[in-house]
Design an enzyme around this catalytic site. Structure first.
Site, mmCIF file in Angstrom:
data_model
loop_
_atom_site.group_PDB
_atom_site.id
_atom_site.type_symbol
_atom_site.label_atom_id
_atom_site.label_comp_id
_atom_site.label_asym_id
_atom_site.label_seq_id
_atom_site.Cartn_x
_atom_site.Cartn_y
_atom_site.Cartn_z
ATOM 1 N N HIS A 1 0.816 -1.223 0.000
ATOM 2 C CA HIS A 1 0.000 0.000 0.000
ATOM 3 C C HIS A 1 0.850 1.274 0.000
ATOM 4 O O HIS A 1 0.297 2.367 -0.138
ATOM 5 C CB HIS A 1 -0.921 0.045 1.221
ATOM 6 C CG HIS A 1 -2.017 -0.976 1.196
ATOM 7 N ND1 HIS A 1 -2.866 -1.131 0.125
ATOM 8 C CD2 HIS A 1 -2.402 -1.898 2.120
ATOM 9 C CE1 HIS A 1 -3.731 -2.102 0.393
ATOM 10 N NE2 HIS A 1 -3.463 -2.587 1.577
ATOM 11 N N ASP B 1 -3.144 -10.563 -2.345
ATOM 12 C CA ASP B 1 -3.710 -10.007 -1.112
ATOM 13 C C ASP B 1 -5.155 -9.572 -1.381
ATOM 14 O O ASP B 1 -5.497 -9.156 -2.489
ATOM 15 C CB ASP B 1 -2.877 -8.802 -0.677
ATOM 16 C CG ASP B 1 -3.206 -8.292 0.714
ATOM 17 O OD1 ASP B 1 -2.408 -8.537 1.627
ATOM 18 O OD2 ASP B 1 -4.249 -7.633 0.874
ATOM 19 N N ASP C 1 -5.072 -12.559 3.498
ATOM 20 C CA ASP C 1 -6.307 -12.052 4.079
ATOM 21 C C ASP C 1 -7.528 -12.262 3.190
ATOM 22 O O ASP C 1 -8.631 -11.819 3.525
ATOM 23 C CB ASP C 1 -6.176 -10.565 4.450
ATOM 24 C CG ASP C 1 -5.401 -9.752 3.441
ATOM 25 O OD1 ASP C 1 -5.065 -10.286 2.371
ATOM 26 O OD2 ASP C 1 -5.124 -8.575 3.721
#
Length: 309
Positions: free
Chosen positions: A126, A163, A246
């Site tokens: 990110h 992800d 995740d």
């Protein structure tokens, strides 16, 4: 199959405070899972900090200087945004995480191992060129890619990101660079709000948004029909994986419904592409995963596949 595990105890010193999902116990869970007898063949080592020169191939020098200058007293944190904080150990942990990505590239490019799993934190996908966010400070995957190009002469690098959250930082860092391909699946809508199919960079960005509740069959189809063919056509000399777990059905921060075999499957597919185009060279970097049990079992499935099991 020769696989190296890179990790460092100082990654545990990055602590964003009680109750924060990106906690030191995440790394402990992964490392405990990899202590099982089935992983006895893993080579193991510790990385050194990345240099400022290595990081400034991606991030402006003033940004790097600002991040590394934040050194709060022990027991205190400094908030960079609503969910990204730095503690006394954060700057060193961030340097070590980027350094592990660099070391991983050195190892596979030298032929000492074919694959590397970097079990480090903080994550990186990110972090934009000029902005930390989403628990991330430096774009570790892009630091690795640019190191491979600058030092080892790898012309084309593919970054594959599974992800559950879109790697907006990776995308920002490679947006205008046709020598680095970014292929990503992610839940949408979900933080950070990017990752639409229409986001294509200079033809080097491939996104496959998945709806909340999507299971493994939808995830596998997105990779098999869109993302893996894009990587295959690009014919990279190195494959870098942003390995976030995740998207697991147990994870509390999202709503995809993947299970351990799905993570093993995508790992096997990416290894096959690395074998086909890159002499087997594959570097995997730990990103998200916030249910400790699911993170441990998913990471174990990932490393098992890296080992060829």
């Amino acid at each position: 199959m020769s696989v190296l595990l890179l990790t460092h105890r100082d990654a545990l010193a990055h602590d964003m405070g009680p109750g924060h999902p990106e906690c030191p116990d995440r790394l402990r869970a992964v490392l405990t899972a990899l202590e099982a007898e089935e992983f006895a063949d893993l080579q193991r080592d510790t990385p050194e900090e990345a240099t400022v020169e290595q990081i400034t191939r991606v991030h402006p020098a003033e940004y790097v200087e600002a991040i590394l200058g934040i050194r709060p007293p022990v027991g205190e944190t400094v908030a960079l945004d609503g969910d990204t904080l730095m503690s006394a150990g954060s700057a060193r942990a961030a340097l070590l995480a980027a350094g592990a990505a660099v070391r991983a590239v050195d190892e596979v490019c030298a032929g000492r191992v074919q694959r590397v799993f970097s079990a480090m934190r903080p994550p990186g996908h990110h972090a934009e060129r000029r902005r930390p966010m989403g628990f991330c400070f430096f774009s570790n995957a892009v630091v690795a890619a640019r190191h491979a190009q600058a030092v080892h002469g790898i012309e084309r690098v593919a970054i594959a990101d599974f992800d559950v959250h879109h790697g907006n930082g990776t995308q920002d860092c490679v947006w205008t660079d046709p020598t680095i391909l970014f292929a990503s699946s992610q839940q949408m809508p979900l933080y950070p709000g990017t990752g639409a199919e229409s986001e294509v960079g200079v033809g080097n960005v491939f996104n496959a948004p998945l709806p909340p509740g999507a299971r493994g069959d939808v995830f596998r189809a997105a990779w098999a029909e869109r993302l893996l063919p894009a990587i295959d056509a690009f014919a990279p000399g190195l494959v870098i994986v942003s390995a976030g777990f995740d998207a697991h059905a147990r994870d509390p921060l999202a709503q995809l419904r993947l299970t351990d075999p799905d993570f093993a499957w995508i790992t096997e597919q990416l290894c096959a592409l690395a074998d086909r185009h890159a002499g087997g060279r594959l570097v995997s970097l730990l990103e998200g995963g916030y249910d400790l049990e699911a993170l441990a079992s998913s990471a174990a499935a990932h490393v098992r596949a890296l080992l060829g099991g």
